[in-house]
Design an enzyme around this catalytic site. Structure first.
Site, PDB file in Angstrom:
ATOM      1  N   TYR A 142      -2.691  20.862   5.725  1.00  0.00           N
ATOM      2  CA  TYR A 142      -3.047  19.872   4.712  1.00  0.00           C
ATOM      3  C   TYR A 142      -4.128  20.400   3.771  1.00  0.00           C
ATOM      4  O   TYR A 142      -4.157  20.053   2.592  1.00  0.00           O
ATOM      5  CB  TYR A 142      -3.585  18.591   5.374  1.00  0.00           C
ATOM      6  CG  TYR A 142      -2.536  17.570   5.726  1.00  0.00           C
ATOM      7  CD1 TYR A 142      -1.494  17.871   6.584  1.00  0.00           C
ATOM      8  CD2 TYR A 142      -2.613  16.277   5.204  1.00  0.00           C
ATOM      9  CE1 TYR A 142      -0.550  16.923   6.920  1.00  0.00           C
ATOM     10  CE2 TYR A 142      -1.670  15.317   5.534  1.00  0.00           C
ATOM     11  CZ  TYR A 142      -0.645  15.645   6.383  1.00  0.00           C
ATOM     12  OH  TYR A 142       0.292  14.695   6.709  1.00  0.00           O
ATOM     13  N   LYS A 189       2.760  24.584  18.665  1.00  0.00           N
ATOM     14  CA  LYS A 189       3.958  25.422  18.527  1.00  0.00           C
ATOM     15  C   LYS A 189       3.505  26.852  18.810  1.00  0.00           C
ATOM     16  O   LYS A 189       3.625  27.763  17.976  1.00  0.00           O
ATOM     17  CB  LYS A 189       4.531  25.251  17.107  1.00  0.00           C
ATOM     18  CG  LYS A 189       5.871  25.900  16.879  1.00  0.00           C
ATOM     19  CD  LYS A 189       7.040  25.155  17.515  1.00  0.00           C
ATOM     20  CE  LYS A 189       8.324  25.921  17.339  1.00  0.00           C
ATOM     21  NZ  LYS A 189       9.453  25.383  18.096  1.00  0.00           N
ATOM     22  N   ASP A 221       8.404  20.450  19.211  1.00  0.00           N
ATOM     23  CA  ASP A 221       9.811  20.015  19.182  1.00  0.00           C
ATOM     24  C   ASP A 221      10.171  19.294  20.487  1.00  0.00           C
ATOM     25  O   ASP A 221      10.808  18.239  20.483  1.00  0.00           O
ATOM     26  CB  ASP A 221      10.765  21.186  18.889  1.00  0.00           C
ATOM     27  CG  ASP A 221      10.467  22.435  19.700  1.00  0.00           C
ATOM     28  OD1 ASP A 221       9.435  22.473  20.402  1.00  0.00           O
ATOM     29  OD2 ASP A 221      11.271  23.384  19.636  1.00  0.00           O
ATOM     30  N   ASP A 245       0.639  13.819  12.279  1.00  0.00           N
ATOM     31  CA  ASP A 245       1.200  12.918  11.273  1.00  0.00           C
ATOM     32  C   ASP A 245       2.632  12.552  11.657  1.00  0.00           C
ATOM     33  O   ASP A 245       3.023  11.380  11.656  1.00  0.00           O
ATOM     34  CB  ASP A 245       1.175  13.611   9.904  1.00  0.00           C
ATOM     35  CG  ASP A 245       1.732  12.727   8.812  1.00  0.00           C
ATOM     36  OD1 ASP A 245       1.367  11.542   8.782  1.00  0.00           O
ATOM     37  OD2 ASP A 245       2.547  13.213   8.000  1.00  0.00           O
ATOM     38  N   ASP A 249       4.215   8.680  13.499  1.00  0.00           N
ATOM     39  CA  ASP A 249       5.256   7.807  12.932  1.00  0.00           C
ATOM     40  C   ASP A 249       6.375   7.628  13.951  1.00  0.00           C
ATOM     41  O   ASP A 249       6.904   6.535  14.133  1.00  0.00           O
ATOM     42  CB  ASP A 249       5.856   8.412  11.646  1.00  0.00           C
ATOM     43  CG  ASP A 249       5.171   7.905  10.375  1.00  0.00           C
ATOM     44  OD1 ASP A 249       3.946   7.656  10.428  1.00  0.00           O
ATOM     45  OD2 ASP A 249       5.848   7.775   9.342  1.00  0.00           O
TER      46      ASP A 249
END
Ligand code: IPM
Ligand code: MN
Length: 371
Positions: A142, A189, A221, A245, A249
């Site tokens: 970001y 990851k 994942d 983020d 959701d």
């Protein structure tokens, strides 16, 4: 207690959901003899329209001068489909996170029994889910260097983390785990990314200081799959900015609506409280958005002030509305209540204007639709 609260309504449904939280906080203030001083400030698309800047300096000053910030939502469709826009509403929120060094974003995910039927997931999977996501908020992709070449044919976003950035949020997450079910899952990851390997190394080092906390590591994942397959396994999830983020959701699906989830952002200066949902422009001004994410963010704000009894009352009031199906359209598409009516019921409960015997018929008199 006297506390100054900056109100940053922002865009879309931000003003209408935040208005419910202001009503709720005012009711709490009256009942518990606190003086909450609210000061509104501009951010996002409305700030661009009025000042040309998504985060005017005056807003930063008001935030720095406050004990806490209640934030609504940010974003406007006119910028979403215009990748060439020079200023974007979201820059206001990102700049605010950076200005206040809000490095830890805390997003609790709880499955309410009364909403089990609304989740697309089976009740057996979600019953008893109670975890919290610690999302790093001021680093990573970001905030890394962003570049596009002169021809506009190549672009890059740098993902950078320092040991210190990982340490400060990891300590908060471990402390939270100690107070909870003593399990921490790092989502990364590390099979591909160098930054993720640094996260693992730093978290493994820190873990030795929290021997009572069991630590495990999941690739993002796999974590995305596990959150849907078996969300009960999680207690505290610690992760970097972008993974946090995305999975938060995803996690909102568990309790049936994105409109339900609150968050707090803690940093080195004033803390900020906001629902995790976006500006939902299609609903703006219609009084149909779910105010619960904002009201539960206000409860987190009260906890932050050390007002635990007050925060608990707000949560009980919200649970009461859910139990009585006093819910907005996202949850009950036909037989729904308006945003302001749900807020009004939460306030009535806090003010003890609702007696135990209040029956369904009386409640439904305030329903927003006539069916
Ligand atoms: C969130 C939002 C923001 C983010 C946007 C509005 C910049 O999606 O708070 O989760 O990506 O962090
Ligand atoms: Mn998001």
């Amino acid at each position: 207690m006297t506390k100054k609260i900056a109100i940053l309504n922002g865009d879309g449904i931000g003003p209408e959901v935040t208005a419910q939280s202001v009503k709720v906080l005012s009711a709490i203030g009256e009942q518990f003899n606190h003086q909450f001083i609210f000061t509104e400030a501009l951010i996002g698309a409305v700030a661009i329209d009025k000042t040309g800047n998504p985060l005017p300096q005056e807003t930063i000053n008001i935030c720095l001068d406050s004990d806490a910030i209640l934030f609504g939502a940010i974003g406007h469709p006119k910028y979403d489909n215009d990748p060439t826009a020079k200023v974007r509403p979201e820059q206001g929120l990102l700049a605010l996170r950076q200005a206040l060094q809000l490095f830890a974003n805390i997003r609790p995910v709880v499955a309410y029994k009364s909403l089990h039927t609304l989740s697309p997931l089976k009740t057996t999977i979600i019953d008893g889910v109670d975890f919290v996501i610690y999302r790093e908020l001021t680093g990573g992709i970001y905030f890394g260097k962003k570049e596009t070449n002169a021809e506009g044919t190549q672009a890059s976003d740098q993902c950078l983390y320092t040991k210190a950035e990982i340490e400060r949020i990891a300590h908060l997450a471990f402390k939270a785990a100690q107070q909870r079910r003593k399990k921490l899952t790092l989502v990364d990851k590390a099979n591909v990314l160098e930054t993720s390997r640094l996260w693992r190394k730093v978290v493994q080092e820190i873990a030795t200081a929290y021997s009572g906390v069991a630590v495990d590591f999941l690739f993002v994942d796999n974590a995305a799959m596990q959150i849907i397959l078996n969300p009960k396994q999680f207690d505290v999830i610690l992760t970097e900015n972008m993974f946090g983020d995305i999975i938060s959701d995803e996690a909102s699906v568990i309790n049936g609506s994105l409109g339900m989830l609150p968050s707090s952002s803690i940093g080195t200066k004033t803390a900020l409280f906001e629902p995790i949902h976006g500006s939902y422009p299609q609903a703006a001004g219609k009084d149909i958005a779910n105010p619960v994410g904002s009201v539960l963010s206000a409860a987190m704000l009260l906890d932050y002030f050390g007002m635990t009894e007050e925060a608990a009352l707000v949560r009980t009031a919200v649970a009461w509305t859910l139990d009585n199906k006093i819910v907005t359209k996202d949850i009950e598409p036909i037989d729904f209540y308006f945003t302001s009516t749900v807020g009004g019921f939460i306030v009535d409960y806090i003010n003890k204007n609702i007696d135990d015997g209040m029956n369904g018929e009386n409640i439904s008199l305030r329903k927003s639709t006539i069916i």
